[in-house]
Design an enzyme around this catalytic site. Structure first.
Site, PDB file in Angstrom:
ATOM      1  N   HIS A 311       0.841  -1.193   0.000  1.00  0.00           N
ATOM      2  CA  HIS A 311       0.000   0.000   0.000  1.00  0.00           C
ATOM      3  C   HIS A 311       0.871   1.235   0.000  1.00  0.00           C
ATOM      4  CE1 HIS A 311      -3.113   2.864   1.112  1.00  0.00           C
ATOM      5  NE2 HIS A 311      -3.954   1.951   0.657  1.00  0.00           N
ATOM      6  N   ASP A 368      -7.980  -5.534   0.171  1.00  0.00           N
ATOM      7  CA  ASP A 368      -8.501  -6.403  -0.886  1.00  0.00           C
ATOM      8  C   ASP A 368      -8.117  -7.871  -0.740  1.00  0.00           C
ATOM      9  OD1 ASP A 368      -9.837  -4.431  -2.446  1.00  0.00           O
ATOM     10  OD2 ASP A 368      -7.882  -3.671  -3.066  1.00  0.00           O
TER      11      ASP A 368
HETATM   12  N1  CMC Z   1       4.094  -7.461  -4.816  1.00  0.00           N
HETATM   13  C1  CMC Z   1       5.436  -7.416  -4.990  1.00  0.00           C
HETATM   14  N2  CMC Z   1       6.169  -6.300  -4.809  1.00  0.00           N
HETATM   15  C2  CMC Z   1       5.534  -5.188  -4.455  1.00  0.00           C
HETATM   16  C3  CMC Z   1       4.138  -5.155  -4.258  1.00  0.00           C
HETATM   17  C4  CMC Z   1       3.410  -6.358  -4.453  1.00  0.00           C
HETATM   18  N3  CMC Z   1       2.082  -6.384  -4.281  1.00  0.00           N
HETATM   19  N4  CMC Z   1       3.756  -3.906  -3.915  1.00  0.00           N
HETATM   20  C5  CMC Z   1       4.883  -3.175  -3.908  1.00  0.00           C
HETATM   21  N5  CMC Z   1       5.957  -3.930  -4.210  1.00  0.00           N
HETATM   22  C6  CMC Z   1       7.362  -3.519  -4.250  1.00  0.00           C
HETATM   23  C7  CMC Z   1       7.663  -2.689  -5.498  1.00  0.00           C
HETATM   24  O1  CMC Z   1       8.065  -3.521  -6.574  1.00  0.00           O
HETATM   25  C8  CMC Z   1       8.762  -1.785  -5.002  1.00  0.00           C
HETATM   26  O2  CMC Z   1       9.956  -2.541  -4.956  1.00  0.00           O
HETATM   27  P1  CMC Z   1      11.389  -1.829  -5.287  1.00  0.00           P
HETATM   28  O3  CMC Z   1      11.574  -0.818  -4.182  1.00  0.00           O
HETATM   29  O4  CMC Z   1      12.372  -2.919  -5.284  1.00  0.00           O
HETATM   30  O5  CMC Z   1      11.214  -1.172  -6.630  1.00  0.00           O
HETATM   31  C9  CMC Z   1       8.362  -1.499  -3.547  1.00  0.00           C
HETATM   32  O6  CMC Z   1       7.591  -2.629  -3.144  1.00  0.00           O
HETATM   33  C10 CMC Z   1       7.557  -0.229  -3.379  1.00  0.00           C
HETATM   34  O7  CMC Z   1       6.422  -0.332  -4.229  1.00  0.00           O
HETATM   35  P2  CMC Z   1       5.806   0.865  -5.076  1.00  0.00           P
HETATM   36  O8  CMC Z   1       5.329   0.333  -6.388  1.00  0.00           O
HETATM   37  O9  CMC Z   1       6.748   2.012  -5.091  1.00  0.00           O
HETATM   38  O10 CMC Z   1       4.566   1.240  -4.182  1.00  0.00           O
HETATM   39  P3  CMC Z   1       3.389   2.175  -4.575  1.00  0.00           P
HETATM   40  O11 CMC Z   1       3.053   2.936  -3.355  1.00  0.00           O
HETATM   41  O12 CMC Z   1       3.684   2.993  -5.784  1.00  0.00           O
HETATM   42  O13 CMC Z   1       2.201   1.163  -4.972  1.00  0.00           O
HETATM   43  C11 CMC Z   1       0.414  -0.385  -4.726  1.00  0.00           C
HETATM   44  C12 CMC Z   1       1.221   0.771  -4.081  1.00  0.00           C
HETATM   45  C13 CMC Z   1      -0.791  -0.684  -3.863  1.00  0.00           C
HETATM   46  C14 CMC Z   1      -0.087   0.067  -6.102  1.00  0.00           C
HETATM   47  C15 CMC Z   1       1.333  -1.641  -4.847  1.00  0.00           C
HETATM   48  O14 CMC Z   1       1.717  -2.076  -3.565  1.00  0.00           O
HETATM   49  C16 CMC Z   1       0.656  -2.758  -5.619  1.00  0.00           C
HETATM   50  O15 CMC Z   1       0.724  -2.793  -6.862  1.00  0.00           O
HETATM   51  N6  CMC Z   1      -0.038  -3.718  -4.910  1.00  0.00           N
HETATM   52  C17 CMC Z   1      -0.788  -4.757  -5.592  1.00  0.00           C
HETATM   53  C18 CMC Z   1      -2.145  -4.215  -6.037  1.00  0.00           C
HETATM   54  C19 CMC Z   1      -3.101  -4.032  -4.870  1.00  0.00           C
HETATM   55  O16 CMC Z   1      -3.250  -4.887  -4.013  1.00  0.00           O
HETATM   56  N7  CMC Z   1      -3.803  -2.868  -4.856  1.00  0.00           N
HETATM   57  C20 CMC Z   1      -4.786  -2.559  -3.842  1.00  0.00           C
HETATM   58  C21 CMC Z   1      -4.364  -1.414  -2.967  1.00  0.00           C
HETATM   59  S1  CMC Z   1      -5.350  -1.274  -1.462  1.00  0.00           S
HETATM   60  C22 CMC Z   1      -6.945  -0.886  -1.980  1.00  0.00           C
HETATM   61  C23 CMC Z   1      -7.042   0.453  -2.588  1.00  0.00           C
HETATM   62  O17 CMC Z   1      -6.902   1.448  -1.898  1.00  0.00           O
HETATM   63  O18 CMC Z   1      -7.292   0.503  -3.790  1.00  0.00           O
END
Ligand code: CMC
Length: 434
Positions: A311, A368
């Site tokens: 998140h 989720d």
């Molecule tokens: N699986 C594997 N790696 C992950 C995941 C995941 N679900 N989420 C984040 N990471 C890694 C990402 O690759 C990055 O690694 P590195 O630092 O080596 O590049 C690090 O963790 C930080 O991630 P980020 O992409 O910079 O984080 P963000 O804040 O931009 O994205 C997110 C947040 C929710 C989009 C992401 O965690 C994700 O894609 N999760 C899966 C989709 C999901 O479950 N979404 C629902 C969110 S909660 C309900 C809502 O509010 O919609």
């Protein structure tokens, strides 16, 4: 609206000059540097893709402490609201700012019931959607269409008109959601009934058919209320920021909410609940172990992510996921359902939480991760999961749209960019282009 206090100055040393900026503090002691004069003073802009460090507004609606795993709507802990309230009480809280008294709640429920039908002409719209159209596509189109059937709010709207418009939207969107589902499975639409509560009505409109009675049980009603409450608001998330962005251009409430629905549909946002079940089903059907999924999620060359994990704001266990997990176990127990996907999800959670990759990045299950399993047990098809998220998020979207409308600092949302395209090029007439 309560604005933040000025609590000091920050200095930016740039290009041989020092520029002072005010430091602001909110009621929960969060600090921000007021950069509104940055470009005017320095000629430079701030660069923040994904807006992870950008405060776009003051807001009194929801507080999150992502490091401590705290979520409060209007000051009330999500744990208290989820256990003690109905969704409509929480919707009232978000929209009006206070929890309703018994008489306010009864009056509000009557208002919602009175406005639960949709214009009969709108029912024809459903007929032209192809079979298996995604209910999110239908819902967003239907919500924006409401603006051509019902009056909008404007700056002279009274408190009563505001209540009526919001009640219309809350009530009709639920009816539209259920009709979208009935359309997608080719069953007759079921009208709302004044004898049922908001949630009972939704379940009945979803699952009743003229040839098979549907029993609305307290287990299902409680679980549905809880699920909707967990989704009711989450401050400046992607869809809420979309609602605010569209609203900042002066677009009406229906258009702004329809835009929010579209943003929510994405698998990184509300669409994740559907994506989680697809992932768990894949593990189940293919017999590929959870280790393989965890390995793939960690692989920088693989675009796969563990859905329902991670998140932007929470760097601790998402408080909604904790409630959703307990509720999921309760519902499955009470309905006597053994879903192998629950076991897989728990195993996946355990593996990920003990894995250094997930630990280092503070990646925990989010809201989720468990909700889809509960919805499945309740009888919802997968393509309705995000629709239910949208129904839950609606009062939050409305609260933010109204807050924006009255915000003294309101300006049209318009970020800038760092241009990296070609510099000026000589124009070449078409006959000379080779
Ligand atoms: N699986 C594997 N790696 C992950 C995941 C995941 N679900 N989420 C984040 N990471 C890694 C990402 O690759 C990055 O690694 P590195 O630092 O080596 O590049 C690090 O963790 C930080 O991630 P980020 O992409 O910079 O984080 P963000 O804040 O931009 O994205 C997110 C947040 C929710 C989009 C992401 O965690 C994700 O894609 N999760 C899966 C989709 C999901 O479950 N979404 C629902 C969110 S909660 C309900 C809502 O509010 O919609």
């Amino acid at each position: 609206m309560e604005l933040s206090k000025k609590v000091g100055k920050a200095e930016l040393n740039y290009d041989g000059k020092v520029y002072p900026f005010d430091v602001m503090e909110g009621t929960e002691k969060e600090r921000a540097i007021d950069m509104r004069a940055l470009r005017k003073e320095t000629g430079a802009i701030s660069f923040d893709p994904g807006y992870a460090n950008t405060g776009s507004c003051h807001s009194e609606v929801t507080f999150i402490d992502g490091e401590k795993g705290i979520l409060r709507y209007r000051g009330y802990a999500i744990e208290d609201l989820a256990v003690n309230c109905t969704f409509i009480e929480v919707a009232y809280l978000l929209v009006h700012g206070t929890l309703p008294t018994q008489s306010q709640l009864s009056k509000y429920s009557r208002l919602l019931n009175r406005h639960s039908l949709i214009h009969e002409d709108m029912r024809n719209f459903f007929e032209n959607y192809p079979e298996h159209a995604h209910p999110m596509a239908i819902l967003s189109a239907m919500v924006v269409s409401l603006s051509s059937f019902y009056p909008e709010l404007d700056s002279s709207s009274s408190e009563e008109e505001l209540d009526l418009t919001v009640a219309r939207l809350l009530s009709k969107m639920r009816t539209l959601a259920a009709f979208s589902y009935k359309q997608s499975v080719g069953e007759p639409h079921v009208y709302p009934s004044s004898k049922l509560t908001y949630v009972e009505n939704f379940l009945n409109m979803m699952f009743y058919t003229p040839v098979a009675n549907y029993e609305i049980t307290p287990v299902l009603v409680r679980a549905m209320n809880k699920l909707l409450i967990l989704h009711a608001d989450h401050e400046q998330n992607c869809s809420t920021s979309t609602v605010r962005m569209v609203g900042s251009a002066g677009a009406n409430l229906y258009a702004s909410i329809a835009a929010g629905i579209c943003a929510l549909w994405g698998p990184l946002h509300g669409g994740a609940n559907q994506a989680v079940i697809e992932m768990l089903e894949y593990i189940h059907k293919e017999g590929s172990g959870v280790e393989e999924m965890v390995k793939r999620a960690k692989d920088p060359d693989d675009s796969f992510r563990l859905m329902g994990f991670g998140h932007r704001v929470y760097k601790a266990y998402d408080p909604r996921a904790r409630i959703a997990k307990t509720s999921c176990e309760e519902v499955l127990n009470q309905l006597g359902i053994e879903d192998p996907l629950l076991g897989i999800a728990m195993e996946l959670e355990e593996k990920a939480l003990n894995d250094p990759y997930f630990k280092e990045r503070n990646l925990y299950p989010n809201v989720d991760f468990y909700t889809g399993i509960t919805l499945r047990a309740m009888g919802f098809p997968m393509n309705m999961f995000t629709v239910i998220f949208a129904l839950g998020r609606l009062p939050g979207w409305v609260a933010h749209w109204l807050e924006l409308k009255n915000d003294p600092d309101k300006r049209i949302g318009r970020p800038r960019q760092v241009y990296t395209g070609p510099v000026h090029r000589e124009f070449v007439p078409i006959e000379k282009r080779g």
